[in-house]
Design a protein around this motif. Structure first.
Motif, PDB file in Angstrom:
ATOM      1  N   ALA A 334       0.854  -1.130  -0.009  1.00  0.00           N
ATOM      2  CA  ALA A 334       0.099  -0.082  -0.029  1.00  0.00           C
ATOM      3  C   ALA A 334       0.850   1.334  -0.012  1.00  0.00           C
ATOM      4  N   GLY A 335       2.075   1.234   0.774  1.00  0.00           N
ATOM      5  CA  GLY A 335       2.710   2.487   0.565  1.00  0.00           C
ATOM      6  C   GLY A 335       3.395   2.860  -0.846  1.00  0.00           C
ATOM      7  N   ARG A 336       3.339   2.013  -1.564  1.00  0.00           N
ATOM      8  CA  ARG A 336       3.806   2.152  -2.912  1.00  0.00           C
ATOM      9  C   ARG A 336       2.436   2.706  -3.845  1.00  0.00           C
ATOM     10  N   LEU A 337       1.366   2.255  -3.242  1.00  0.00           N
ATOM     11  CA  LEU A 337       0.149   2.603  -4.292  1.00  0.00           C
ATOM     12  C   LEU A 337      -0.552   4.072  -3.602  1.00  0.00           C
ATOM     13  N   VAL A 338      -0.085   4.681  -2.443  1.00  0.00           N
ATOM     14  CA  VAL A 338      -0.884   5.508  -2.022  1.00  0.00           C
ATOM     15  C   VAL A 338      -0.850   7.072  -2.919  1.00  0.00           C
ATOM     16  N   GLY A 342      -4.777   7.323  -3.544  1.00  0.00           N
ATOM     17  CA  GLY A 342      -4.919   8.351  -2.624  1.00  0.00           C
ATOM     18  C   GLY A 342      -5.948   7.667  -1.692  1.00  0.00           C
ATOM     19  N   ARG A 343      -7.001   8.404  -1.348  1.00  0.00           N
ATOM     20  CA  ARG A 343      -7.984   8.165  -0.323  1.00  0.00           C
ATOM     21  C   ARG A 343      -8.668   6.707  -0.787  1.00  0.00           C
ATOM     22  N   LEU A 344      -8.979   6.436  -1.973  1.00  0.00           N
ATOM     23  CA  LEU A 344      -9.439   5.084  -2.496  1.00  0.00           C
ATOM     24  C   LEU A 344      -8.873   4.100  -1.817  1.00  0.00           C
ATOM     25  N   LEU A 345      -7.544   4.026  -1.304  1.00  0.00           N
ATOM     26  CA  LEU A 345      -6.769   2.884  -1.062  1.00  0.00           C
ATOM     27  C   LEU A 345      -7.606   2.660   0.446  1.00  0.00           C
ATOM     28  N   THR A 346      -7.718   3.790   1.266  1.00  0.00           N
ATOM     29  CA  THR A 346      -8.399   3.616   2.520  1.00  0.00           C
ATOM     30  C   THR A 346      -9.640   3.127   2.341  1.00  0.00           C
ATOM     31  N   VAL A 347     -10.536   3.837   1.585  1.00  0.00           N
ATOM     32  CA  VAL A 347     -11.823   3.142   1.530  1.00  0.00           C
ATOM     33  C   VAL A 347     -11.924   1.748   1.347  1.00  0.00           C
ATOM     34  N   GLY A 348     -10.888   1.034   0.168  1.00  0.00           N
ATOM     35  CA  GLY A 348     -11.120  -0.125  -0.153  1.00  0.00           C
ATOM     36  C   GLY A 348     -10.522  -1.250   1.182  1.00  0.00           C
ATOM     37  N   VAL A 390      -5.133   0.565   5.379  1.00  0.00           N
ATOM     38  CA  VAL A 390      -6.034   1.583   6.272  1.00  0.00           C
ATOM     39  C   VAL A 390      -4.620   2.518   6.796  1.00  0.00           C
ATOM     40  N   ILE A 391      -3.843   1.999   7.729  1.00  0.00           N
ATOM     41  CA  ILE A 391      -3.097   2.444   8.839  1.00  0.00           C
ATOM     42  C   ILE A 391      -2.188   3.235   8.026  1.00  0.00           C
ATOM     43  N   SER A 392      -1.304   2.731   7.110  1.00  0.00           N
ATOM     44  CA  SER A 392      -0.130   3.458   6.600  1.00  0.00           C
ATOM     45  C   SER A 392      -0.658   4.598   5.473  1.00  0.00           C
ATOM     46  N   PRO A 393      -1.477   4.036   4.572  1.00  0.00           N
ATOM     47  CA  PRO A 393      -1.855   5.057   3.711  1.00  0.00           C
ATOM     48  C   PRO A 393      -2.587   6.381   4.385  1.00  0.00           C
ATOM     49  N   ASN A 394      -3.354   6.109   5.443  1.00  0.00           N
ATOM     50  CA  ASN A 394      -4.127   7.092   6.169  1.00  0.00           C
ATOM     51  C   ASN A 394      -2.882   7.963   6.735  1.00  0.00           C
ATOM     52  N   ILE A 395      -2.010   7.198   7.494  1.00  0.00           N
ATOM     53  CA  ILE A 395      -0.584   8.299   7.887  1.00  0.00           C
ATOM     54  C   ILE A 395      -0.151   8.947   6.944  1.00  0.00           C
ATOM     55  N   THR A 396       0.170   8.336   5.697  1.00  0.00           N
ATOM     56  CA  THR A 396       0.716   9.405   4.475  1.00  0.00           C
ATOM     57  C   THR A 396       0.184  10.357   4.162  1.00  0.00           C
ATOM     58  N   ALA A 465     -14.033   8.308   5.165  1.00  0.00           N
ATOM     59  CA  ALA A 465     -13.001   8.277   4.185  1.00  0.00           C
ATOM     60  C   ALA A 465     -13.904   8.341   2.580  1.00  0.00           C
ATOM     61  N   ALA A 466     -14.967   7.812   2.577  1.00  0.00           N
ATOM     62  CA  ALA A 466     -15.585   7.796   1.241  1.00  0.00           C
ATOM     63  C   ALA A 466     -15.968   9.271   1.066  1.00  0.00           C
ATOM     64  N   PHE A 467     -16.374  10.161   1.955  1.00  0.00           N
ATOM     65  CA  PHE A 467     -16.759  11.348   2.075  1.00  0.00           C
ATOM     66  C   PHE A 467     -15.602  12.042   1.242  1.00  0.00           C
ATOM     67  N   ASP A 468     -14.365  11.924   2.084  1.00  0.00           N
ATOM     68  CA  ASP A 468     -13.286  12.749   1.495  1.00  0.00           C
ATOM     69  C   ASP A 468     -12.969  12.284   0.052  1.00  0.00           C
TER      70      ASP A 468
END
Length: 496
Positions: A334-338, A342-348, A390-396, A465-468
């Motif tokens: 996920a760190g390579r895809l963020v 973007g936020r779609l990664l967190t939503v999924g 969720v965790i690492s993309p959200n932090i990024t 996350a979906a709203f964002d």
């Protein structure tokens, strides 16, 4: 040129940055692991030190409380002074207090050492994320935060397994002491490597620290968390009045920070992080809501497997290991895809966690008990893979636009929200479990209700996350100027 652009323009990659990252990750892993690893050792601690249930609970809750109290102040001190120095001092203190915990001759001294250990961990934690921002830029920063997110997820999920393994190897009445002693050699090695590899922080020349703000924020967080850490002994019912008192203190704190910004005095926590910096407020909200469910489920699983099914601590930890494996695998990817998703990664990812844990609850409720943990393993792996997204993309995404000179305070505030969410989850979910269990033996029903409550918090995080994501998507489709607005916002206009 904005401060953010100047930071990137003047950036020269440190050839030691990846080796330095591993030092911070090892230290972060130890500090977060100590939140959960001790849980399985509590019965041994209680017997070995002849402690009461209320006293032994403070071995866990005292650490979490002092950890959370230090975060924002420690982050600001790192920004104003030298992150490297504070990190190494805090890591050294963590090692010393870990040894003190292991050698404690009484429950009173053990609690005191745990409070000091948590304080040291709280001073160390915000330097981790700030050093990542200092050492990395662009796609490399996403990869580095991917490893950091994997560390957060694995340390929380693998704690019961590690604790059970240590107790199994260090058999005997005093075996629990090795849960703390194991930090000492690892920590000493990390200190020695950190002195060689970690970069120094350029001081901005504005080393002012808002001491009244430190007091207001500390009292506010203490008032919100103290009833939660005392939940096992009826603290929420007795101390409910601390919740509005804590909220009032935080309102006063926020107003003070705004006044300091208006007078061009460096605040403890710049309110413009939440009001003008793209993604910070949403990311902090997603992290807080997610940790309500994420942190509490491990206690619920431990109660179900050990009390309900009679598993040993080691076997109980082994049963939830698929989640940790899934989280580790997904977080690095996920760190390579963020940057791309973007936020779609967190939503999924949140959707994956909800499906995985929801399916696990149903399997453990209806499948035959002799095969239920095996059938649940793939679903737990799916939930862990979702958590890694969720965790690492959200932090990024929460911290990527924060100027480096504010990285410590911003990271500390983000982690404070996560600690508050974790305190709510670890108090509420086991409470619901015991409430449903009552005087019956319906451990399956209690598990379903507790996990269902965890999923409510995760669903709220998913909605935010979906709203964002939708807002960001509409902004791009409408050729909005959100990125430029961020770059030119007042929080970026400050020079480092």
């Amino acid at each position: 040129m904005t401060a953010s652009a100047q930071e990137d323009a003047g950036y020269e990659p440190d050839p030691r940055r990846w080796r330095a990252l591993w030092v911070t990750l090892v230290a972060g892993f130890m500090s977060l692991l100590d939140v959960s690893i001790v849980v399985v050792a509590l019965p041994s601690v209680q017997r070995g030190l002849h402690a009461s249930p209320a006293q032994v609970q403070w071995v866990v809750s005292g650490y979490a409380l002092s950890f959370a109290l230090a975060l924002v102040t420690a982050g600001r001190l790192g920004d104003a002074l030298d992150r490297r120095r504070i990190f190494l001092l805090a890591l050294s203190g963590f090692v010393v207090f870990s040894a003190a915990c292991g050698a404690a001759p009484s429950i009173t001294l053990l609690i005191a050492a745990r409070l000091a250990q948590g304080l040291a961990a709280g001073f160390m934690a915000p330097q981790n994320s700030a050093l990542i921002q200092q050492m990395f830029r662009g796609a490399e920063r996403g990869r580095a935060f991917g490893f950091f997110g994997a560390t957060v997820g694995i340390s929380s999920a693998v704690g019961p397994l590690a604790g059970g393994m240590i107790l199994a190897l260090a058999d005997g009445a005093q075996g629990w002491r090795w849960v703390f002693y194991v930090n000492v050699p690892i920590g000493i090695l990390a200190v020695l490597l950190g002195r060689r590899l970690l970069p120094r922080t350029r001081r901005s020349g504005r080393g002012h620290v808002d001491l009244p703000g430190v007091l207001l924020l500390g009292l506010g967080v203490l008032a919100l968390m103290f009833p939660l850490v005392q939940a096992g002994s009826g603290g929420i019912g007795r101390l409910w009045w601390l919740f509005p008192a804590g909220a009032a203190l935080l309102v006063v704190f926020a107003r003070r920070q705004r006044r300091l910004v208006a007078r061009d005095i460096p605040p403890l926590l710049d309110p413009r992080l939440f009001t003008t910096l793209r993604g910070y407020a949403v990311g902090a909200g997603v992290g807080t809501l997610y940790f309500v469910g994420f942190s509490g489920v491990w206690l619920v699983f431990a109660l179900f497997y050990q009390d309900g099914l009679g598993f040993s601590p080691f076997r109980s930890g082994l049963a939830v290991t698929p989640f940790a494996l899934g989280s580790a695998c997904a977080a690095a990817i996920a760190g390579r895809l963020v940057d791309r998703l973007g936020r779609l990664l967190t939503v999924g990812g949140l959707a994956g966690v909800i499906v995985g844990l929801g399916g696990t609850a149903l399997v453990l409720r209806y499948a035959p008990l002799d095969i239920a943990p095996w059938v649940a393993a793939p679903l737990l792996f799916l939930g862990g893979a979702g958590s890694g997204c969720v965790i690492s993309p959200n932090i990024t995404m929460t911290l990527r636009d924060v100027p480096v000179h504010m990285a410590g305070a911003a990271g500390g505030a983000l982690q404070t929200g996560q600690r508050l969410g974790a305190a709510v989850g670890t108090a509420a979910l086991p409470g619901l479990f015991y409430l449903v269990l009552g005087g019956s033996d319906d451990y399956r029903g209690a598990l379903v209700v507790a996990l269902g409550a965890a999923l409510v918090g995760m669903a709220a995080a998913l909605a935010l996350a979906a709203f964002d994501w939708r807002r960001d998507r509409r902004s791009r489709q409408g050729h909005g100027t959100c990125p430029e607005d961020v770059a030119n916002s007042p929080v970026h206009a400050r020079q480092t």
